[in-house]
Design a protein around this motif. Structure first.
Motif, PDB file in Angstrom:
ATOM      1  N   ALA A 106      -4.332 -91.739  -6.508  1.00  0.00           N
ATOM      2  CA  ALA A 106      -4.055 -92.568  -5.336  1.00  0.00           C
ATOM      3  C   ALA A 106      -4.277 -94.050  -5.610  1.00  0.00           C
ATOM      4  CB  ALA A 106      -4.943 -92.123  -4.175  1.00  0.00           C
ATOM      5  N   GLY A 107      -4.688 -94.386  -6.841  1.00  0.00           N
ATOM      6  CA  GLY A 107      -4.913 -95.785  -7.168  1.00  0.00           C
ATOM      7  C   GLY A 107      -6.174 -96.359  -6.572  1.00  0.00           C
ATOM      8  N   ALA A 108      -7.174 -95.505  -6.289  1.00  0.00           N
ATOM      9  CA  ALA A 108      -8.418 -95.978  -5.675  1.00  0.00           C
ATOM     10  C   ALA A 108      -9.616 -95.512  -6.494  1.00  0.00           C
ATOM     11  CB  ALA A 108      -8.512 -95.466  -4.235  1.00  0.00           C
ATOM     12  N   LEU A 109      -9.519 -95.653  -7.803  1.00  0.00           N
ATOM     13  CA  LEU A 109     -10.561 -95.126  -8.671  1.00  0.00           C
ATOM     14  C   LEU A 109     -11.864 -95.906  -8.533  1.00  0.00           C
ATOM     15  CD1 LEU A 109     -11.364 -93.103 -10.839  1.00  0.00           C
ATOM     16  CD2 LEU A 109     -10.508 -94.703 -12.569  1.00  0.00           C
ATOM     17  N   ALA A 110     -11.794 -97.242  -8.440  1.00  0.00           N
ATOM     18  CA  ALA A 110     -13.008 -98.063  -8.408  1.00  0.00           C
ATOM     19  C   ALA A 110     -13.915 -97.725  -7.221  1.00  0.00           C
ATOM     20  CB  ALA A 110     -12.641 -99.542  -8.413  1.00  0.00           C
ATOM     21  N   PRO A 111     -13.403 -97.674  -5.985  1.00  0.00           N
ATOM     22  CA  PRO A 111     -14.308 -97.310  -4.884  1.00  0.00           C
ATOM     23  C   PRO A 111     -14.821 -95.876  -4.982  1.00  0.00           C
ATOM     24  CG  PRO A 111     -12.039 -97.520  -4.111  1.00  0.00           C
ATOM     25  CD  PRO A 111     -12.074 -98.087  -5.480  1.00  0.00           C
ATOM     26  N   MET A 112     -14.018 -94.973  -5.552  1.00  0.00           N
ATOM     27  CA  MET A 112     -14.473 -93.592  -5.677  1.00  0.00           C
ATOM     28  C   MET A 112     -15.612 -93.486  -6.688  1.00  0.00           C
ATOM     29  SD  MET A 112     -14.427 -90.552  -4.641  1.00  0.00           S
ATOM     30  CE  MET A 112     -12.983 -90.550  -3.569  1.00  0.00           C
ATOM     31  N   ILE A 113     -15.593 -94.329  -7.733  1.00  0.00           N
ATOM     32  CA  ILE A 113     -16.706 -94.340  -8.682  1.00  0.00           C
ATOM     33  C   ILE A 113     -17.992 -94.780  -7.980  1.00  0.00           C
ATOM     34  CG2 ILE A 113     -17.629 -95.550 -10.696  1.00  0.00           C
ATOM     35  CD1 ILE A 113     -14.877 -95.441 -11.946  1.00  0.00           C
ATOM     36  N   GLU A 114     -17.877 -95.793  -7.101  1.00  0.00           N
ATOM     37  CA  GLU A 114     -19.051 -96.223  -6.343  1.00  0.00           C
ATOM     38  C   GLU A 114     -19.559 -95.091  -5.457  1.00  0.00           C
ATOM     39  OE1 GLU A 114     -20.496 -99.114  -6.569  1.00  0.00           O
ATOM     40  OE2 GLU A 114     -19.040-100.267  -7.752  1.00  0.00           O
ATOM     41  N   LEU A 115     -18.640 -94.381  -4.777  1.00  0.00           N
ATOM     42  CA  LEU A 115     -19.052 -93.265  -3.919  1.00  0.00           C
ATOM     43  C   LEU A 115     -19.650 -92.127  -4.741  1.00  0.00           C
ATOM     44  CD1 LEU A 115     -19.152 -91.966  -1.144  1.00  0.00           C
ATOM     45  CD2 LEU A 115     -16.789 -91.188  -1.474  1.00  0.00           C
ATOM     46  N   ALA A 116     -19.061 -91.848  -5.923  1.00  0.00           N
ATOM     47  CA  ALA A 116     -19.590 -90.788  -6.785  1.00  0.00           C
ATOM     48  C   ALA A 116     -20.998 -91.128  -7.263  1.00  0.00           C
ATOM     49  CB  ALA A 116     -18.656 -90.571  -7.972  1.00  0.00           C
ATOM     50  N   MET A 117     -21.260 -92.415  -7.486  1.00  0.00           N
ATOM     51  CA  MET A 117     -22.597 -92.825  -7.896  1.00  0.00           C
ATOM     52  C   MET A 117     -23.607 -92.516  -6.797  1.00  0.00           C
ATOM     53  SD  MET A 117     -24.329 -94.086 -10.359  1.00  0.00           S
ATOM     54  CE  MET A 117     -25.971 -94.721 -10.615  1.00  0.00           C
ATOM     55  N   LEU A 118     -23.232 -92.794  -5.555  1.00  0.00           N
ATOM     56  CA  LEU A 118     -24.122 -92.477  -4.432  1.00  0.00           C
ATOM     57  C   LEU A 118     -24.351 -90.975  -4.329  1.00  0.00           C
ATOM     58  CD1 LEU A 118     -22.763 -94.924  -1.692  1.00  0.00           C
ATOM     59  CD2 LEU A 118     -24.835 -95.169  -3.080  1.00  0.00           C
ATOM     60  N   CYS A 119     -23.304 -90.187  -4.553  1.00  0.00           N
ATOM     61  CA  CYS A 119     -23.442 -88.721  -4.502  1.00  0.00           C
ATOM     62  C   CYS A 119     -24.371 -88.226  -5.606  1.00  0.00           C
ATOM     63  CB  CYS A 119     -22.070 -88.059  -4.637  1.00  0.00           C
ATOM     64  SG  CYS A 119     -20.972 -88.308  -3.221  1.00  0.00           S
ATOM     65  N   ALA A 120     -24.257 -88.810  -6.795  1.00  0.00           N
ATOM     66  CA  ALA A 120     -25.121 -88.403  -7.906  1.00  0.00           C
ATOM     67  C   ALA A 120     -26.582 -88.730  -7.610  1.00  0.00           C
ATOM     68  CB  ALA A 120     -24.673 -89.084  -9.200  1.00  0.00           C
ATOM     69  N   ILE A 121     -26.830 -89.906  -7.025  1.00  0.00           N
ATOM     70  CA  ILE A 121     -28.199 -90.284  -6.674  1.00  0.00           C
ATOM     71  C   ILE A 121     -28.757 -89.325  -5.622  1.00  0.00           C
ATOM     72  CG2 ILE A 121     -29.626 -92.063  -5.593  1.00  0.00           C
ATOM     73  CD1 ILE A 121     -27.722 -94.139  -6.858  1.00  0.00           C
ATOM     74  N   ALA A 122     -27.922 -89.014  -4.611  1.00  0.00           N
ATOM     75  CA  ALA A 122     -28.364 -88.089  -3.568  1.00  0.00           C
ATOM     76  C   ALA A 122     -28.622 -86.693  -4.132  1.00  0.00           C
ATOM     77  CB  ALA A 122     -27.312 -88.019  -2.464  1.00  0.00           C
ATOM     78  N   SER A 123     -27.783 -86.281  -5.064  1.00  0.00           N
ATOM     79  CA  SER A 123     -27.960 -84.956  -5.667  1.00  0.00           C
ATOM     80  C   SER A 123     -29.262 -84.889  -6.467  1.00  0.00           C
ATOM     81  CB  SER A 123     -26.770 -84.644  -6.582  1.00  0.00           C
ATOM     82  OG  SER A 123     -26.930 -83.408  -7.233  1.00  0.00           O
ATOM     83  N   ALA A 124     -29.517 -85.908  -7.280  1.00  0.00           N
ATOM     84  CA  ALA A 124     -30.761 -85.928  -8.048  1.00  0.00           C
ATOM     85  C   ALA A 124     -31.976 -85.946  -7.129  1.00  0.00           C
ATOM     86  CB  ALA A 124     -30.770 -87.141  -8.976  1.00  0.00           C
ATOM     87  N   GLY A 125     -31.887 -86.727  -6.057  1.00  0.00           N
ATOM     88  CA  GLY A 125     -32.991 -86.763  -5.100  1.00  0.00           C
ATOM     89  C   GLY A 125     -33.220 -85.422  -4.438  1.00  0.00           C
ATOM     90  N   THR A 126     -32.133 -84.738  -4.082  1.00  0.00           N
ATOM     91  CA  THR A 126     -32.258 -83.418  -3.466  1.00  0.00           C
ATOM     92  C   THR A 126     -32.944 -82.427  -4.387  1.00  0.00           C
ATOM     93  OG1 THR A 126     -30.251 -83.779  -2.163  1.00  0.00           O
ATOM     94  CG2 THR A 126     -30.977 -81.504  -2.444  1.00  0.00           C
ATOM     95  N   MET A 127     -32.566 -82.445  -5.688  1.00  0.00           N
ATOM     96  CA  MET A 127     -33.162 -81.530  -6.634  1.00  0.00           C
ATOM     97  C   MET A 127     -34.649 -81.815  -6.821  1.00  0.00           C
ATOM     98  SD  MET A 127     -30.244 -80.902  -9.560  1.00  0.00           S
ATOM     99  CE  MET A 127     -30.048 -82.643  -9.942  1.00  0.00           C
ATOM    100  N   ILE A 128     -35.008 -83.090  -6.853  1.00  0.00           N
ATOM    101  CA  ILE A 128     -36.420 -83.455  -7.030  1.00  0.00           C
ATOM    102  C   ILE A 128     -37.237 -83.058  -5.798  1.00  0.00           C
ATOM    103  CG2 ILE A 128     -38.015 -85.388  -7.262  1.00  0.00           C
ATOM    104  CD1 ILE A 128     -35.819 -86.814  -8.881  1.00  0.00           C
ATOM    105  N   LEU A 129     -36.732 -83.370  -4.616  1.00  0.00           N
ATOM    106  CA  LEU A 129     -37.491 -83.112  -3.398  1.00  0.00           C
ATOM    107  C   LEU A 129     -37.557 -81.632  -3.040  1.00  0.00           C
ATOM    108  CD1 LEU A 129     -36.212 -86.074  -1.206  1.00  0.00           C
ATOM    109  CD2 LEU A 129     -38.407 -85.875  -2.408  1.00  0.00           C
ATOM    110  N   SER A 130     -36.604 -80.842  -3.556  1.00  0.00           N
ATOM    111  CA  SER A 130     -36.583 -79.405  -3.222  1.00  0.00           C
ATOM    112  C   SER A 130     -37.404 -78.573  -4.182  1.00  0.00           C
ATOM    113  CB  SER A 130     -35.138 -78.883  -3.237  1.00  0.00           C
ATOM    114  OG  SER A 130     -34.576 -78.947  -4.533  1.00  0.00           O
ATOM    115  N   ARG A 131     -37.962 -79.181  -5.204  1.00  0.00           N
ATOM    116  CA  ARG A 131     -38.794 -78.422  -6.147  1.00  0.00           C
ATOM    117  C   ARG A 131     -40.125 -78.073  -5.492  1.00  0.00           C
ATOM    118  NH1 ARG A 131     -37.451 -77.980 -11.261  1.00  0.00           N
ATOM    119  NH2 ARG A 131     -39.626 -77.656 -11.885  1.00  0.00           N
ATOM    120  N   ARG A 132     -40.542 -76.830  -5.737  1.00  0.00           N
ATOM    121  CA  ARG A 132     -41.796 -76.368  -5.149  1.00  0.00           C
ATOM    122  C   ARG A 132     -42.966 -76.916  -5.979  1.00  0.00           C
ATOM    123  NH1 ARG A 132     -40.354 -69.961  -4.090  1.00  0.00           N
ATOM    124  NH2 ARG A 132     -38.649 -70.340  -2.615  1.00  0.00           N
ATOM    125  N   ILE A 133     -43.938 -77.384  -5.296  1.00  0.00           N
ATOM    126  CA  ILE A 133     -45.124 -77.939  -5.964  1.00  0.00           C
ATOM    127  C   ILE A 133     -46.151 -76.822  -6.170  1.00  0.00           C
ATOM    128  CG2 ILE A 133     -46.997 -79.612  -5.774  1.00  0.00           C
ATOM    129  CD1 ILE A 133     -45.163 -81.298  -4.018  1.00  0.00           C
TER     130      ILE A 133
END
Length: 388
Positions: A361-388
């Protein structure tokens, strides 16, 4: 309680002179190798393969099993059996040429004391050994050390498997009955030829166990279902999982060329295909009961994927995104995702799907920014969901 397994591997097949039933091809390996992996998955801590003649195929099967950390030995005579058989644990006996679903291995492993897998006498059960007027032995038995060694003491030149079964019948062993439907559909069978083994494989492998792993979003919802459709056909064609994995690596390397030439959509398509092939190789290993690779072999195709993402955009954000995706991929493969659900695990394959759509669709640059936010959220979810 652990137990040992005795696999019979000395009867000739009906295909050609000198070939053994145990050497028939099944699930990308020899039949006796598959039986050994089933026994180990059910809890066996050692495997003894009872043979009359040591053939190259049996030797190679033992080498492959040993390479996967399975304690296995070829036993040629009763003296060796007396020496190697456990005196303080039960033994699981599997008949020569028996193809039995994993569920029955697990059921027999859970029994206490002597037990026999049996089936009612019918036309479908005719290949199995009759044990009384109404039932036949379905190819598996669990015997205690007393019954095993008492039988070994008087075995002579008799067939060990059948003698043990008759002794278990006389001792009043508990019986686990196989439904006739499983016989009719081939999930429990006694095979003599490769054609029979291929037919049984379709029934057994379609209901085979799967690795219970949390997977990334794309792997769980897209690549995994596609791999489950592809892998049975590849298994029937006897395509090794390693060949599929190597093809995935090669395709991932090729995909970097169009990305470098700014044909980003074509490159992303090839990278997704590469990851699909890697997922298919995993499925082939699962069907063959082999352990999934967790070393460098498992990460070559994903490494090309994150490399392609890093090449696709300008600036530092694509590189940071690729680094985040690599970390998430490691956590996913090594099962370090905590209790995160599949949709929350943003793997490289999960990122490629929206990035491919955005590139078209010719919108790669904004999608990379959105994918970065998704990756950060995913890493945070994995860290916070680990049982202590």
């Amino acid at each position: 309680m652990t137990f040992a397994a005795i696999l019979s591997a000395n009867r000739a097949s009906g295909d050609s002179a000198g070939s053994l039933r145990a050497s028939l091809h099944f699930a990308g390996q020899t039949l006796v190798e598959y039986q050994a992996r089933q026994a180990v998955r059910a809890g066996a801590d050692r495997v003894m393969i009872l043979v009359g003649t040591i053939t190259p195929a049996l030797s190679q099967a033992v080498d492959r099993l040993s390479a996967d950390g399975i304690a296995v030995a070829l036993v040629r005579d009763m003296l060796s059996m007396v020496r190697d058989a456990p005196r303080d644990a039960d033994t699981l006996l599997v008949a020569d040429g028996a193809i039995i679903g994993q569920g029955y291995f697990d059921a027999m492993a859970g029994q206490e004391g002597d037990a026999l897998l049996v089936t009612d006498d019918s036309r479908a059960s005719a290949p199995f050994e009759r044990i009384d007027a109404g039932q036949r032995w379905a190819g598996m038995a669990r015997v205690g050390p007393d019954l095993l060694f008492n039988t070994l003491d008087m075995i002579g030149d008799w067939d060990l498997a059948l003698t043990l079964v008759r002794a278990a019948v006389q001792a009043g062993a508990r019986r686990v009955t196989v439904p006739q439907d499983d016989l009719m559909e081939g999930r429990v069978a006694l095979v003599e030829t490769q054609e029979q083994a291929d037919l049984a494989a379709q029934a057994v492998l379609s209901h085979g166990p799967r690795q219970r792993r949390v997977r990334g979003a794309a792997e769980h919802y897209l690549l995994g279902p596609a791999a489950r459709l592809i892998s049975p056909a590849l298994m029937r064609m006897q395509v090794p999982a390693m060949q599929v994995r190597i093809a995935a690596m090669a395709l991932g390397a090729i995909a970097l060329v169009p990305i470098e030439l700014l044909w980003t959509g074509a490159g992303f398509c090839l990278l997704l295909l590469s990851l699909l092939m890697a997922e298919t190789a995993d499925r082939l290993d699962e069907m063959a009961l082999r352990p999934l690779p967790v070393g460098w072999l498992a990460f070559v195709a994903p490494a090309f994927a994150v490399g392609g993402i890093a090449l696709a955009g300008g600036g530092s954000t694509p590189a940071y995104l690729a680094l985040m995706l690599a970390i998430i991929q490691l956590a996913d493969r090594w099962n370090k995702v905590g209790s995160a659900r599949p949709w929350a695990i943003f793997t490289p394959a999960s990122a490629l799907v929206p990035l491919l759509a955005a590139s078209l669709a010719g919108a790669l640059a904004p999608m990379i920014e959105l994918a970065m936010l998704c990756a950060i959220a995913s890493a945070g979810t994995m860290i916070l969901s680990r049982r202590i």
